[in-house]
Design an enzyme around this catalytic site. Structure first.
Site, mmCIF file in Angstrom:
data_model
loop_
_atom_site.group_PDB
_atom_site.id
_atom_site.type_symbol
_atom_site.label_atom_id
_atom_site.label_comp_id
_atom_site.label_asym_id
_atom_site.label_seq_id
_atom_site.Cartn_x
_atom_site.Cartn_y
_atom_site.Cartn_z
ATOM 1 C CG ASP A 328 -1.725 1.215 1.387
ATOM 2 O OD1 ASP A 328 -2.363 1.589 0.400
ATOM 3 O OD2 ASP A 328 -1.730 1.811 2.481
ATOM 4 C CG ASP A 515 -1.095 2.125 7.234
ATOM 5 O OD1 ASP A 515 -1.312 2.090 6.010
ATOM 6 O OD2 ASP A 515 -1.285 3.123 7.943
ATOM 7 C CG ASP A 519 -4.235 -1.414 3.463
ATOM 8 O OD1 ASP A 519 -4.647 -1.217 2.310
ATOM 9 O OD2 ASP A 519 -3.473 -0.637 4.067
#
Length: 621
Positions: A328, A515, A519
């Site tokens: 990410d 995080d 996600d």
């Protein structure tokens, strides 16, 4: 070293000294020749060796007997007892005592190694808070952390553990976060900062408003991860468990057949029994049964000391095979906070920043906050008009336009067309264009180094982000990922990961690093999910298999090195132990190995395998 371990070490030392003295006397002045009657000449050496045997082996004998009644007949204790008692029966007294003595040496090394590895993990258990000081109506009451409610105010004095997650409402101090993150440097905190449970308050008292009850707190989640990590066994451990289950009865049956067959062939039944006893000693699976789990345990301990929580040895094993890393962007490769990175033109920097600070002073938007924080100006005489989707117009002594290019175009103000990628805030005063401010999400300082390491070691690195393609391309080029996908919604990230999983080679393994709460689905879907634990969401931590407590991507390098070293040591021990045992088993079967060699093939190999396994705990950050 524990008290029990010291006690066993003393017992081994005394037994070893007595054995060496007796062994020396027996070979200089044969004990079986002192009594001249051949029928009872064996009594003296048998009695002396038997006393040493019982002193060193009483616990092994008791375990073997107890396990028989519990239905666990064919374990290593049983094999050792049968082999050594059989050696006494054929009057190989010195070899019987040597076998059990060195077996105890191996057991001591095993217990010491397990204790040492367990300490690195159990140190995390020390973060469990014992009490919480709750302030109500000016009165401080000490209660169990589990009884504290949300919004309660707790007092944490210097030297005490922070019992619950919360926000500091009064006080400044320094925190020791080593047990949680592995970071040796203390962390400075002040009023308004978030604080997590498990830290130790070092300098001054803090008053904290509780934001999570105990069962939802950081310390509770970490303890749960640590306590359940050993339940998730690797394929290698499961193989060894099944191997030992079938291996031991096969060995016992083989030893019996060997004794019978050799007795029939050679007509020397004593020789057949001796070979069978050697066979039993060599075949004890201690080296594998002990060293393989110990290797993983030591690896998990090394990771925990570095601030990396791995939820089981199966994930440690699997992480070694990961060759595709999906990241990410926001909060993972970048810090997730906006900051002013450039002001154009440079010569008007202070003027542009001052007017922008006035215009943005009434907004809580992260971009506005980053400008106000740098400008340090306050607004006392300007009225502010927020134009949704455009920016802000501040009216006072002068008229300030602060916003995007659409606001400037609407007001008929010509602007500089910036070349940089990021959020552009244009500033004009009384319709005169001054310049623009560039605001970007800052890269984590270690991101480029970690991506470079992963690329150099043969991994594929992919970035998935919801940002537009220009920002995604810029970040991807700066950190060096091999691929990137932009403008993705949370469900699109899952779809992208599904595509990669469906198209990958069966030997490929995929890890997603993120995080945020959005996600969590991707973390669960990947082969190994990795979350940034310090500021990561609870959902991300729950869904992941590995937690980087320091929010530092260098933990990926450390975890990768730990997993690789652990698996190398595991396979070294398997090959070494099986290789030596098979060779000595063959030598025992054909009568070329005595019990001393068998002792080395069992205890010697076990000790060497244990010492090799302990290397897993020696990992440089």
């Amino acid at each position: 070293m524990t008290r029990r371990q010291r006690k066993n070490l003393i017992r081994i030392g005394i037994s070893l000294v007595l054995f060496l003295v007796l062994f020396t006397i027996d070979h200089l002045f044969p004990l079986d020749e002192i009594i001249k009657n051949e029928k009872i000449s064996w009594i003296l050496p048998a009695s002396l060796y038997c006393m040493i045997y019982l002193f060193i082996a009483y616990d092994i004998l008791w375990k073997a007997i107890r396990n028989i009644f519990h239905g666990q007949v064919l374990d290593e204790n049983f094999l050792m007892c049968i082999a050594t008692i059989g050696a006494f029966a054929i009057q190989s007294y010195d070899e019987a005592v040597a076998v059990i003595l060195f077996y105890q040496v191996g057991e001591f090394f095993q217990n010491y190694a397990v204790h040492k590895s367990r300490k690195s993990i159990s140190s995390l258990m020390d973060i469990r808070p014992d009490f919480a000081n709750v302030i109500k109506d000016g009165v401080i009451t000490t209660i169990d952390p589990e009884e504290v409610n949300l919004e309660d105010i707790i007092l944490v004095n210097p030297g005490e553990k922070v019992p619950l997650d919360g926000i500091i409402v009064s006080g400044t101090s320094t925190l020791d976060t080593k047990a949680l993150t592995g970071e040796s440097l203390p962390r400075e905190v002040e009023t308004g900062d978030d604080i997590i449970s498990g830290c130790i308050n070092l300098t001054q008292s803090l008053q904290i408003k509780v934001t999570k009850v105990f069962y939802d707190s950081t310390v509770s989640k970490i303890l749960d991860l640590v306590e359940n990590a050993s339940e998730q066994k690797s394929k290698a451990e499961n193989f060894i468990t099944k191997f030992a289950k079938y291996y031991t009865p096969i060995v016992v049956i083989s030893a019996i057949l060997l004794a019978v067959i050799m007795g029939v062939i050679t007509k020397d039944w004593m020789d057949g029994i001796y070979r069978a006893l050697n066979f039993l000693v060599v075949s004890c699976p201690c080296a594998l049964v002990i060293s393989i789990p110990l290797s993983f345990f030591a690896g998990l301990g090394a990771a925990s000391k570095a601030g990396i929580l791995i939820k089981g040895s199966n994930y440690l094993e699997k992480f070694n095979k990961v060759n595709t890393f999906i990241f990410d962007k926001t909060g993972t490769l970048t810090k997730g906070n906006f900051a002013v990175t450039k002001i154009v033109p440079e010569e008007k920097k202070e003027e542009i920043l001052t007017y922008a600070g006035i215009a943005e002073s009434g907004s809580n938007h992260p971009i506005a906050k980053s400008i106000v924080a740098l400008a340090g100006t306050t607004n006392s005489s300007y009225s502010l008009e927020n134009v949704a989707g455009y920016g802000v117009i501040a009216r006072g002594k002068k008229t300030i336009h602060c916003g995007n290019a659409k606001l400037m175009e609407r007001e008929g103000i010509e602007v500089i067309d910036p070349e940089e990628v990021g959020t552009i805030v244009h500033v004009a005063v009384d319709k005169t264009y001054l310049g623009y401010i560039l605001i970007q999400d800052q890269l984590k300082p270690e991101a480029k180094e970690v991506i470079s390491y992963l690329n150099k070691t043969g991994n594929t690195t992919i970035m998935l982000t919801g940002d537009n393609s220009d920002i995604a391309r810029t970040v991807a080029q700066e950190v060096g990922v091999t691929e990137y996908k932009a403008s993705l919604l949370p469900q699109n990230k899952v779809e992208e990961v599904e595509k990669i999983l469906n198209n990958k080679n069966p030997k490929d393994y995929i890890s997603f690093v993120g995080d945020g709460i959005n996600d969590a689905p991707v973390l669960m879907r990947s082969d190994v999910g990795i979350s940034m634990g310090g500021v990561g969401s609870d959902a991300a931590i729950e869904a992941s298999d590995i937690v980087l407590m320091m929010d530092d991507l260098t933990g990926l390098k450390t975890a990768k090195k730990i997993s690789k070293k652990t698996m190398i040591i595991v396979f070294e021990n398997i090959i070494f132990a099986l290789g030596v045992k098979i060779a000595v088993l063959i030598l025992s079967a054909i009568g070329l190995a005595n019990m001393w060699l068998s002792v080395f093939a069992d205890v010697g190999v076990a000790v060497l395998a244990i010492l090799n396994a302990m290397r897993c705990s020696k990992i440089k950050k």
